[in-house]
Enzyme design. Structure first.
Site, PDB file in Angstrom:
ATOM      1  CE  LYS A   1      -2.648   7.343  14.495  1.00  0.00           C
ATOM      2  NZ  LYS A   1      -1.247   6.912  14.698  1.00  0.00           N
TER       3      LYS A   1
ATOM      4  CD  GLU B   1      -0.159   6.881  -1.084  1.00  0.00           C
ATOM      5  OE1 GLU B   1       0.090   5.678  -1.305  1.00  0.00           O
ATOM      6  OE2 GLU B   1       0.616   7.664  -0.539  1.00  0.00           O
TER       7      GLU B   1
ATOM      8  CB  CYS C   1       3.233   3.330  -0.836  1.00  0.00           C
ATOM      9  SG  CYS C   1       3.391   5.102  -1.110  1.00  0.00           S
TER      10      CYS C   1
ATOM     11  CD  GLU D   1       3.043  -2.016   0.402  1.00  0.00           C
ATOM     12  OE1 GLU D   1       2.145  -2.086   1.267  1.00  0.00           O
ATOM     13  OE2 GLU D   1       3.275  -0.987  -0.247  1.00  0.00           O
TER      14      GLU D   1
HETATM   15  P1  NAI Z   1      -0.669   0.834   9.227  1.00  0.00           P
HETATM   16  O1  NAI Z   1      -1.515   0.978   8.026  1.00  0.00           O
HETATM   17  O2  NAI Z   1      -1.179   0.036  10.385  1.00  0.00           O
HETATM   18  O3  NAI Z   1      -0.277   2.281   9.804  1.00  0.00           O
HETATM   19  C1  NAI Z   1      -0.468   3.509   9.149  1.00  0.00           C
HETATM   20  C2  NAI Z   1      -1.158   4.514  10.065  1.00  0.00           C
HETATM   21  O4  NAI Z   1      -2.493   4.080  10.333  1.00  0.00           O
HETATM   22  C3  NAI Z   1      -0.510   4.700  11.449  1.00  0.00           C
HETATM   23  O5  NAI Z   1      -0.600   6.063  11.803  1.00  0.00           O
HETATM   24  C4  NAI Z   1      -1.397   3.846  12.349  1.00  0.00           C
HETATM   25  O6  NAI Z   1      -1.391   4.274  13.691  1.00  0.00           O
HETATM   26  C5  NAI Z   1      -2.757   4.065  11.734  1.00  0.00           C
HETATM   27  N1  NAI Z   1      -3.757   3.010  11.993  1.00  0.00           N
HETATM   28  C6  NAI Z   1      -3.539   1.694  12.269  1.00  0.00           C
HETATM   29  N2  NAI Z   1      -4.715   1.056  12.430  1.00  0.00           N
HETATM   30  C7  NAI Z   1      -5.695   1.973  12.234  1.00  0.00           C
HETATM   31  C8  NAI Z   1      -7.130   1.918  12.246  1.00  0.00           C
HETATM   32  N3  NAI Z   1      -7.789   0.785  12.479  1.00  0.00           N
HETATM   33  N4  NAI Z   1      -7.818   3.061  11.993  1.00  0.00           N
HETATM   34  C9  NAI Z   1      -7.178   4.213  11.728  1.00  0.00           C
HETATM   35  N5  NAI Z   1      -5.831   4.325  11.724  1.00  0.00           N
HETATM   36  C10 NAI Z   1      -5.091   3.220  11.960  1.00  0.00           C
HETATM   37  O7  NAI Z   1       0.713   0.236   8.772  1.00  0.00           O
HETATM   38  P2  NAI Z   1       1.780  -0.616   9.621  1.00  0.00           P
HETATM   39  O8  NAI Z   1       1.108  -1.668  10.451  1.00  0.00           O
HETATM   40  O9  NAI Z   1       2.640   0.333  10.322  1.00  0.00           O
HETATM   41  O10 NAI Z   1       2.588  -1.340   8.447  1.00  0.00           O
HETATM   42  C11 NAI Z   1       2.109  -2.569   7.914  1.00  0.00           C
HETATM   43  C12 NAI Z   1       2.334  -2.654   6.428  1.00  0.00           C
HETATM   44  O11 NAI Z   1       1.580  -1.646   5.803  1.00  0.00           O
HETATM   45  C13 NAI Z   1       3.755  -2.411   5.967  1.00  0.00           C
HETATM   46  O12 NAI Z   1       4.497  -3.582   6.007  1.00  0.00           O
HETATM   47  C14 NAI Z   1       3.530  -1.931   4.566  1.00  0.00           C
HETATM   48  O13 NAI Z   1       3.389  -3.023   3.693  1.00  0.00           O
HETATM   49  C15 NAI Z   1       2.219  -1.186   4.635  1.00  0.00           C
HETATM   50  N6  NAI Z   1       2.397   0.277   4.729  1.00  0.00           N
HETATM   51  C16 NAI Z   1       2.152   1.009   3.622  1.00  0.00           C
HETATM   52  C17 NAI Z   1       2.348   2.373   3.649  1.00  0.00           C
HETATM   53  C18 NAI Z   1       2.115   3.212   2.446  1.00  0.00           C
HETATM   54  O14 NAI Z   1       2.661   4.299   2.367  1.00  0.00           O
HETATM   55  N7  NAI Z   1       1.306   2.792   1.518  1.00  0.00           N
HETATM   56  C19 NAI Z   1       2.856   3.054   4.836  1.00  0.00           C
HETATM   57  C20 NAI Z   1       3.020   2.199   5.982  1.00  0.00           C
HETATM   58  C21 NAI Z   1       2.814   0.854   5.903  1.00  0.00           C
END
Ligand code: NAI
Ligand code: MG
Length: 491
Positions: free
Chosen positions: A196, A270, A304, A401
């Protein structure tokens, strides 16, 4: 005007401007609407719901994308299980390798198309999607393809076997690259997948589905489903998935870890980071300044492992900060498709709001904020490169972050102080050290609790190198042989 924003003398002339050099979008085909890629074909979602993916630089809709629910996920998992049982796990490893090579080659052939779509859908500068994301995505498929028929020999005295069906959930900061990180090793090890992409950047994953069709993979080996967090949760909760691989926020990582506790599913997570980039007085200062720019302004700071904390030795702090401000003034913020652009669009309105909230918070906490005064387009989501000085370890802009082009700067006197400050964080994904002395690199590198330490460089990636975090930055490793073993039972 606060002290940090006071005008300072530029060492070079920045009054001239680059002529626009936009990448053409003529060769790009984006459909009006995408279904789900299940069992080798695009099918509509059961409930018929779709959502828009927009271009964050223009706020215009690019395409409609399917919102899948638990019944769609169940269809995708059934297709993946069927492909696993009947084809993929039984196929000779060398044959599996051939399919993965084919995917790699097609990505290379269609690299321009992928790069433009990545920049349109996610807002990253074309220079990065063209030179970093897409070539690295192809490199991951090539690397894993090479392993496919050697896995039996890779782990001495152990017999590797695939896990089964892998559920993979990826973020929006490196959409195609994250898909490659996840799909390539899973396939090489004999697993089938349900992947996804993030809701703001689904298009290159859907293009990858077309590549997978063209490569002739048996139906169901790779299934690509779109949707939001609820769709991700349905993957995590599905009873017939053997492994979850997730990249995203630490908050969601925690929710997933809780959901998986007590199940037999394997997982790798990650998550976030707050890396320290340490500049010693004996470093090559001009190179280090370029390194700082690359560490935090690369991909709008949507990284990240970004070097979002700068630790600079006190005796050179004034020089480094002055040079950094000069360099920041030359960074071009704007159209992601323009080849001159250094900093593209922030990925979404929500992310821009989050970043702006941190900018307000930093000022409220008493830090001095410096932001460049470059022009930004009227439409779209933009954040000019920003730094905070006069910060304390307790400030939230130092601890949390931000995931934007925002740097917090602290100083140190001794190596030990630098290490203590660098390690004073809940995260441990990456770090950087800049010095002329090899011994110092090894000393600092061995004392910092982080998965990757770069020396006299930053944000360099390679498929052969394992990547992953300590502490709240995650569980497990991706890339290299470590990344393969995460998709295997080693008996
Ligand atoms: P997120 O962690 O919500 O999104 C990442 C993925 O997880 C997306 O595909 C989303 O649809 C999915 N997701 C969301 N809730 C889920 C759940 N309960 N169970 C399974 N999958 C789920 O990140 P978001 O809200 O887009 O960004 C928020 C913050 O997260 C950013 O400001 C940043 O600080 C951090 N982030 C860190 C990343 C990294 O590479 N470590 C990447 C993206 C965001
Ligand atoms: Mg989008």
């Amino acid at each position: 005007m606060d002290k940090a924003n006071a005008p300072h003398k530029l060492n070079f002339d920045t009054s001239w401007e680059y002529a626009e050099a936009p990448e053409s979008t003529d060769h790009i085909e984006i459909k009006k609407q995408y279904g789900l890629f299940i069992a080798g074909e695009f099918v509509p979602p059961k409930k018929g719901k779709y959502f828009d993916t927009i271009n964050p630089a223009t706020e215009k809709v690019l395409a409609k994308v399917a919102q899948s629910d638990a019944s769609d996920i169940d269809r995708a998992v059934k297709a993946a299980r069927h492909a696993y049982d009947t084809h993929w796990s039984k196929m000779k490893a060398a044959e599996r390798g051939k399919y993965i090579y084919r995917i790699a080659r097609i990505i290379q052939e269609r690299a321009r198309e992928f790069a433009v779509i990545e920049s349109l859908d996610g807002g990253k500068p074309i220079r990065e999607s063209r030179d970093v994301d897409i070539p690295l995505a192809a490199a991951h498929f090539f690397y894993s393809a090479g392993w496919a028929d050697k896995i039996d020999y890779a782990f001495p005295c152990r017999t590797p076997a695939p896990l089964g069906v892998a559920g993979q959930i990826i973020p929006w900061n490196f959409p195609l690259l994250m898909a490659a990180w996840k799909i390539a090793p899973a396939l090489a090890c004999g697993n089938t997948v349900v992947l996804k992409p993030a809701e703001t950047t689904p298009l290159t994953a859907l293009k990858l589905a077309e590549v997978i069709q063209d490569a002739g993979l048996p139906p169901g080996v790779v299934n690509i489903v779109t949707g939001d967090g609820a769709t991700g949760a349905a993957i995590v909760d599905h009873g017939d998935i053997d492994k979850i691989a997730f990249t995203g926020s630490t908050d969601v990582g925690r929710v997933i870890q809780k959901a998986l506790a007590g199940t037999e599913k394997k997982y790798t997570l990650e998550l976030g980071g707050k890396a320290a980039n340490i500049i010693f007085a004996d470093a090559a200062i001009d190179q280090a300044v370029e390194g700082i720019v690359n560490a935090i302004f690369f991909n709008q700071g949507h990284v990240c492992c970004a070097g979002s904390r700068l630790l600079v030795q006190e005796s050179v702090a004034e020089e480094v900060i002055a040079k950094l401000k000069d360099r920041m003034q030359t960074l071009i913020v704007g159209d992601p498709l323009d080849k001159n652009t250094d900093i593209g669009a922030i990925n979404s309105a929500a992310q821009l709001e989050r970043i702006n909230a941190y900018l307000d918070l930093g000022k409220k906490e008493g830090a001095a904020m410096y932001q460049t005064n470059s022009k930004t387009p009227d439409k779209g989501y933009w954040c000019r490169p920003t730094l905070f000085t006069d910060v304390a370890q307790s400030h939230r802009v130092v601890r949390e972050e931000i995931f934007g082009p925002v740097l917090a700067i602290q100083t140190f006197r001794t190596l030990d102080e630098a290490v203590t400050k660098a390690n004073n964080t809940q995260y441990g994904l990456s770090g950087g050290v800049w010095t002329d002395k090899g011994a110092k690199i090894f000393k600092v590198g061995s004392k910092i609790r982080a998965g990757v330490i770069w020396a006299n460089t930053f944000n360099k990636f390679d498929p052969t190198s394992p990547f992953g975090g300590y502490k709240e930055s995650g569980v497990g490793r991706e890339g290299g042989m470590h990344g393969l073993s995460a998709y295997l039972k080693l008996q």
